[in-house]
Enzyme design. Sequence first.
Site, short mmCIF file in Angstrom:
data_model
loop_
_atom_site.label_atom_id
_atom_site.label_comp_id
_atom_site.label_asym_id
_atom_site.label_seq_id
_atom_site.Cartn_x
_atom_site.Cartn_y
_atom_site.Cartn_z
CD1 TRP A 62 -28.33 -90.19 -40.30
CD2 TRP A 62 -30.04 -91.58 -39.95
NE1 TRP A 62 -29.13 -90.17 -41.42
CE2 TRP A 62 -30.18 -91.01 -41.24
CE3 TRP A 62 -31.01 -92.49 -39.51
CZ2 TRP A 62 -31.26 -91.31 -42.08
CZ3 TRP A 62 -32.09 -92.80 -40.35
CH2 TRP A 62 -32.19 -92.20 -41.62
CE1 TYR A 79 -35.31 -89.49 -42.68
CE2 TYR A 79 -36.59 -91.07 -41.40
CZ TYR A 79 -36.32 -90.42 -42.60
OH TYR A 79 -37.08 -90.70 -43.70
CG ASP A 137 -28.16 -88.65 -44.66
OD1 ASP A 137 -28.89 -89.63 -44.45
OD2 ASP A 137 -28.05 -88.11 -45.78
#
Length: 308
Positions: free
Chosen positions: A241, A245, A261
């Site tokens: 993640w 990101y 997410d």
Amino acid sequence: MMLAPTPPIREDGARFALAVRPPYDWAHLERFFADHASPGVEIVTPGRYARSFVLDGRRGTLSVTPEADSLSVRIRSRGSNETHSAVLARVRAMFDLDIDPRLIADGLGRDPLTVALVTRRPGLRMPGAFDGFELAVRAILGQQVSVAAATRLAGRLVAAFGTPLAPEECDAEPGLTHLFPTPEQLLDAEISRVLNMPRARGRAIQGLAAAMLGTPDLFAKTGDLDGTVARLKALPGIGEWTAHYVAMRAMAQPDAFPAGDVGLMRALDTGAGRPNRAALLARAASWRPWRAYAAIHLWAEDAARRMT
């Protein structure tokens, strides 16, 4: 870090206009940056974004305000024209000024859901980052906590380890008090103890600082998403993640997609329940190579639903 001796900051600053391609949704960027602003380093007020910075040893402050067909950028700095050019290039990336919104609309036009989202918010842009290291530190601080909690941690990190601005610099942009901590300042800092957070997260920030010092172009933009994600995941404390990101916001990877997410999953819940990660990835296949922009639209949709 030693800063080069330079002339005083120009009180009035230098002003520049950066053209934007319409439609351009300033209001969304303003809300996003306001939610994620690092206290002391960034301040967002209606119609205005401001921050402190240091580039090549030259420090200063900047502010960005929207005009009819441009962004007005005011730079107060002890730097040269080269510093101004470097600042403007970062502002262009941060406010996503070089993308053509027609490409996004076309790229997300194969799924009725994303077609509807783009139709509702045609001017959405990617909230980028002025500095890749700063954004990655913020991403680590935000692991397993809310955005508001991450912002509070960022404020404490800045106050404890950042460099205070001189009085004349604070006067130039009220509300700005510090420069964000550099890799050198965080390398051996007792982050976990000072911030009262898990040791693993503090070590991850120290590891990131070491990697940045060893590889100054760690956050350089490339066209290789898989290579970018693999490079970031090789750092301690950075998982799938966080890597995606950082890739989407700091490295302008348009197909990066943080599939785990919860906000993305909530946005796809039409009443039958949220999709799991595998189902989300399957749905996102038709959004390639613009999944990062699909994510921004889904986050905006999720935020809008939670406000009603």
